[in-house]
Design an enzyme around this catalytic site. Structure first.
Site, PDB file in Angstrom:
ATOM      1  N   PRO A  12       0.849  -1.162  -0.027  1.00  0.00           N
ATOM      2  CA  PRO A  12      -0.118  -0.025   0.035  1.00  0.00           C
ATOM      3  C   PRO A  12       0.873   1.240   0.066  1.00  0.00           C
ATOM      4  CG  PRO A  12       0.197  -0.893   2.247  1.00  0.00           C
ATOM      5  CD  PRO A  12       0.921  -2.048   1.207  1.00  0.00           C
ATOM      6  N   CYS A  13       0.291   2.182  -0.801  1.00  0.00           N
ATOM      7  CA  CYS A  13       1.156   3.543  -0.911  1.00  0.00           C
ATOM      8  C   CYS A  13       0.186   4.673  -0.711  1.00  0.00           C
ATOM      9  CB  CYS A  13       1.799   3.687  -2.118  1.00  0.00           C
ATOM     10  SG  CYS A  13       3.233   2.492  -2.562  1.00  0.00           S
TER      11      CYS A  13
END
Length: 651
Positions: free
Chosen positions: A257-258
């Site tokens: 996840p970013c």
């Protein structure tokens, strides 16, 4: 070439490289054999401009998968796994190529997603923990395995002793009051499981004479009096592969996840994205790859990774792989191009050790309703046919192709298991209803679950006010809140209240048309309380089911799309069951990698794993009958009377 010989060449060279670079899909790969070694100004790279490895006149021959008994096996680690869609698709696709890819380990922070993955992959070691803690754990595990020399002890004895109450001499001896004795260790983790501010290596202890519900987490330093228990746990754990070790993992996949690049984030760190803690998981993912050194890596992420800050994070991921001596290839794939009624563009990054063949990207099999923009700097990474190239594509799928056979349900549907009420109507529906055996899903071993059950066909129950509003949305294509009484469209496609019509109120006394619908996107949006239609597609399946600012209402029923309907749009097989509260199930489906995309990538992985790819092209064509229905299944399905492309609306 030996490392010594390579070192000598590097030492004597002005410039050195052992990978070729191609603009097509940003590919760093082993040099073609005819390039050889060059030094100084002689170093050149003659890469073909044709990036498609297949005939331009017709699709490849039909798919012929080998018997199960002849298939090689490979071990997969799924990081940031969610409910397991990416690894499931990869395994399904690899099986069609002749590789039995098994998800041996999975890691995710979401408890409900881990439960779903474990339910559908009962033989997978599923760990509900932070990825950075998992990295620390496998490092500690490797140290323990070396300390107890398990490699040698396992090879000398395949029948290691196990702790058992019945076989222990002291098993029936009473303990002194207040005495606690370790019976055995049952689990291991790295972190702070007791929330005491003490981060480190911990074991879960089963205490003698105590029930399993009394198990406790104890730090490794507190078990100095039980070295034999630790040794036994490590030996058994090594034999059962409860954790991966360097060199033992064939494939790592995952979507770190970013959140720091999200367009909804008003405080994005554009100058130095990796300084944002919300983007650090990308670093952790690459650190795990660097430690375990799998043969293959597949990373997935939103396309914003190539848009935000001039694609900084995408370039970082690519460069990390190359710096670790991995071949690498970057591509953007659209889910609808592989047989789904949604657009959903995502970025995929391949990595492969120099000793193996770098996988290619599978060209689209279906036409698609185009949505979204491709980052200009990465146009060469779009997985698509060239404008002037011959293409043989199936017709784009629409909503009716995917969900028109599902039973009618109301706003409140409490049962998470029900029966199908009618037969499938389209090829997609026939395929999505197949059982695990027919899909070549080996996650249950030889066990074939009961057929005919439909899971998770439940909508998020709307509150009383929203349900009243939805009931007043007309059953027609394009209907939304603008069709409600008292609303009109003014200049510049902006909504406004009709001045001479009294405001309509709900039974609760609240207005029929909420203010947020009138002001959303400055009054120009068509999304609030929008109704989908049978011949339409969706932009992307999202993690929420509220109709306030998205088009998610069923075409002919007064409710939002169910979890199963969303799962159909993501390509989940109907046998794939989700666990957790309803809102959590929507999140799991919305966060998933579209299964058909992962399946196509899995097929490519299997071909590369067996060395069947040749040439330096970055794209290839899938077989003409890529949907994996064998002859026996095809005969059974045909007897049900499938009609290609037929869509019948369900009332």
């Amino acid at each position: 070439m030996t490392l010594e010989a390579k070192s000598k060449i590097i030492e004597e060279s002005d410039f050195y490289y052992d990978m070729s670079y191609s603009l097509a899909c940003s590919t760093f790969a082993n040099m073609p054999a005819d390039i050889g070694i060059a030094t100084g100004s002689e170093a050149t790279s003659d890469i073909s401009s044709d990036d498609v490895d297949s005939s331009k006149e017709k699709p490849n021959d039909d798919l012929v998968s080998p018997p199960d008994a002849q298939m090689k096996t490979a071990a997969l680690l799924d990081l940031y796994s969610g409910c397991g869609a990416m690894s499931t698709g990869l395994c399904l696709g690899a099986a069609l190529s002749g590789i039995k890819l098994i998800t041996r380990w999975a890691v995710d922070l979401n408890t409900h997603a881990c439960s779903s993955l474990k339910h559908n992959h009962p033989f997978t070691q599923v760990r509900n923990e932070k990825a950075e803690n998992f990295l620390s754990l496998i490092r500690e595990w490797n140290t323990l395995c070396k300390k107890f020399d398990v490699h040698k002890s396992i090879s000398l004895s395949s029948d290691l002793p196990r702790t058992s109450n019945e076989n222990e001499e002291y098993g029936n001896e009473p303990l002194l009051k207040g005495t606690f004795e370790v019976e055995r260790l049952v689990d291991i983790c790295y972190g702070d499981p007791n929330s005491m501010g003490k981060v480190g290596l911990w074991f879960k202890v089963r205490w003698r004479t105590f029930d399993p519900s009394e198990d406790t987490w104890e730090p490794v330093g507190g078990l100095s009096d039980s070295p034999d228990c630790i040794k036994e746990f490590v030996q058994n754990g090594y034999r059962e592969s409860i954790l991966p070790l360097p060199g033992c993992v064939d494939v790592i996949c995952g979507g770190p996840p970013c959140q720091g690049i999200s367009g909804f984030n008003r405080f994005r760190e554009s100058e130095a994205p990796l300084n944002d803690e919300r983007n650090k998981q990308l670093v952790v993912f690459m650190d795990i790859v660097n430690y375990l050194r799998p043969k293959y890596v597949l990373m997935e992420n939103v396309v914003d990774i190539l848009k935000f800050a001039d694609g900084f994070l995408g370039r970082y991921a690519l460069s990390r792989l190359v710096a670790m001596s991995y071949q690498a290839r970057l591509g953007m794939m659209v889910a609808g191009c592989y047989g789904l009624p949604q657009f959903r563009m995502r970025a995929f990054l391949w990595g492969a050790l120099p000793s193996v063949v770098l996988p290619k990207y599978p060209l689209p099999t279906h036409d698609v309703v185009k949505r979204g923009l491709v980052p200009r700097a990465f146009m060469h990474c779009l997985v698509a046919y060239k404008e002037n190239e011959y293409r043989h594509l199936e017709k784009a799928l629409v909503l009716g192709d995917a969900i028109s056979d599902l039973p009618k349900v109301g706003n409140h549907q409490p049962n998470d298991v029900m029966e199908y009420s009618i037969k499938p109507k389209t090829e997609f529906q026939h395929y999505i209803r197949l059982n695990r055996q027919d899909m070549k899903d080996y996650s249950h071993g030889d066990v074939t679950p009961k057929e005919g059950q439909l899971f998770d066909h439940q909508p998020l129950q709307l509150n009383r006010d929203d349900y009243e509003r939805v009931q007043k949305i007309p059953i027609k294509k394009g209907a939304n809140f603008r069709d409600l009484k008292g609303v009109r469209v003014g200049k510049n496609n902006t909504v406004e209240f009709v001045p001479d019509i009294p405001q309509v109120v709900l039974s609760s006394g609240k207005p029929l048309v909420p203010s947020y619908a009138m002001t959303f996107n400055k009054g120009k949006s068509l999304k609030p309380f929008g109704r989908l239609w049978w011949d339409e597609t969706v932009a992307t399946v999202v993690t929420r089911a509220e109709p306030h600012n998205q088009i998610i209402l069923h075409p002919t029923q007064h409710r939002v799309l169910t979890i199963r309907e969303n799962a159909r749009l993501q390509g989940f097989p109907d046998y794939y069951r989700l666990l957790g509260p309803i809102k959590e199930k929507y999140i799991q489906v919305g966060n998933a990698v579209a299964v058909p995309v992962a399946r196509a990538l899995g097929y490519s992985l299997g071909l590369a794993y067996q060395g069947k790819f040749h040439g330096d092209q970055s794209l290839f064509k899938l077989p003409g009958n890529f949907i994996p229905i064998d002859h026996a299944t095809e005969t059974r399905v045909a007897s049900l009377g499938a009609s290609k492309g037929e869509v019948v609306e369900t009332e």
